[in-house]
Design an enzyme around this catalytic site. Structure first.
Site, PDB file in Angstrom:
ATOM      1  N   ASP A  84       0.112  -7.757   1.725  1.00 39.73           N
ATOM      2  CA  ASP A  84       0.561  -6.358   1.709  1.00 39.73           C
ATOM      3  C   ASP A  84       2.097  -6.310   1.695  1.00 39.73           C
ATOM      4  O   ASP A  84       2.740  -5.997   2.694  1.00 39.73           O
ATOM      5  CB  ASP A  84       0.002  -5.642   2.941  1.00 39.73           C
ATOM      6  N   HIS A 118       0.810  -1.218   0.000  1.00 42.24           N
ATOM      7  CA  HIS A 118       0.000   0.000   0.000  1.00 42.24           C
ATOM      8  C   HIS A 118       0.845   1.271   0.000  1.00 42.24           C
ATOM      9  O   HIS A 118       0.308   2.378  -0.011  1.00 42.24           O
ATOM     10  CB  HIS A 118      -1.004  -0.009   1.165  1.00 42.24           C
ATOM     11  N   SER A 178       4.484   2.833   7.957  1.00 42.69           N
ATOM     12  CA  SER A 178       4.001   1.804   7.042  1.00 42.69           C
ATOM     13  C   SER A 178       5.159   1.268   6.218  1.00 42.69           C
ATOM     14  O   SER A 178       5.981   2.024   5.719  1.00 42.69           O
ATOM     15  CB  SER A 178       2.952   2.387   6.100  1.00 42.69           C
ATOM     16  N   GLY A 179       5.244  -0.052   6.083  1.00 37.22           N
ATOM     17  CA  GLY A 179       6.273  -0.648   5.262  1.00 37.22           C
ATOM     18  C   GLY A 179       7.570  -0.961   5.984  1.00 37.22           C
ATOM     19  O   GLY A 179       8.431  -1.640   5.446  1.00 37.22           O
TER      20      GLY A 179
END
Length: 253
Positions: free
Chosen positions: A115, A71, A209-210
């Site tokens: 994801d 994402h 995120s990530g």
């Protein structure tokens, strides 16, 4: 402060604007500043998407590959390696454009699942004392519940304030939990893992995120999604090792 239990995807953290209502970005809450260059695998991603700029975390797994969350995709991504203070031009930093983004083929077929994304850098990173790769787990190797791990990132440091962003790398320790602690709707124990510290509330088990969930010297998860309080949900890396290896092998010159 009372927070809702509405689930969210750890969508990108805008650099200069507030998030849309109902979304939440990765953050290190209740943590501390990381020791200078103690996490040389960390990558800071600056993402251009439809005219806006966002940030994500990531981690170097080969000289020319960074792993992150699917994402975190964008129209253009710039990777900054060897960074501690991302607002300064440190001599340790390497700034490299992403040549190609490779999302998992099954990402998007099920809500929040698969994801994971590999970023092929336009040029190889130069490995040194500031920039290094991190180990990945063996296929299907699961982390036992109760193990202490950690997350890090440059995201928000106050959960309810979109403008309180860290300039230096922050980190916090979290605990790997049983899957039933994260039995939210759409949780898949085969592709996701649960981590956090609901009692102490030190962070929401989320870096940017990530970013990686690190246990010992190995990255076992990718910051993905969760509720507005711990525990959080991570992509379970051990499930995707065959995909990572095959994708990297196919794309190597």
């Amino acid at each position: 402060m009372a927070l809702t239990m509405q689930l969210f995807m750890l969508v990108l953290l805008p650099v200069a604007s507030l998030l849309p209502p109902g979304t939440q970005a990765g953050e290190i809450i209740g943590g501390w500043e990381a020791k200078l260059h103690s996490r040389p695998y960390m990558a800071y991603l600056e993402i251009q998407r439809k005219g806006d700029t966002y940030i994500c975390g990531g981690f170097l797994v080969a000289k020319n590959f960074v792993l992150t969350a699917a994402h975190c995709k964008g129209d253009k991504i710039t990777v900054k390696l060897g960074a501690h203070n991302i607002r300064e031009r440190e001599e340790s930093q390497q700034v490299i454009l992403v040549g190609h983004q490779y999302l998992h083929l099954d990402y998007g077929k099920e809500p929040r699942n698969n994801d994971i994304m590999l970023l092929k850098l336009a040029k190889r990173a130069k490995l040194n004392r500031w920039v290094k790769t991190i180990n990945l787990p063996h296929t299907k190797k699961k982390v036992k519940p109760g193990r202490k791990c950690s997350v890090a990132g440059w995201g928000r440091t106050v959960a309810w304030n979109n403008l309180t962003m860290a300039t230096t790398l922050q980190e916090v320790d979290v605990e790997v939990l049983e899957d039933d602690e994260c039995m939210y709707r759409h949780y898949n124990a085969s592709t996701m893992m649960c981590a956090g510290d609901p009692e102490k509330g030190k962070d929401s088990a989320k870096g940017d995120s990530g970013g990686p969930l690190v246990c010992g010297k190995t990255a076992h998860g990718i910051v993905s999604w969760g509720p507005y309080r711990p525990p959080g949900v991570y992509t379970r890396l051990s499930t995707f090792i065959p995909w990572i290896q095959e994708t990297m092998r196919r794309l190597q010159p």
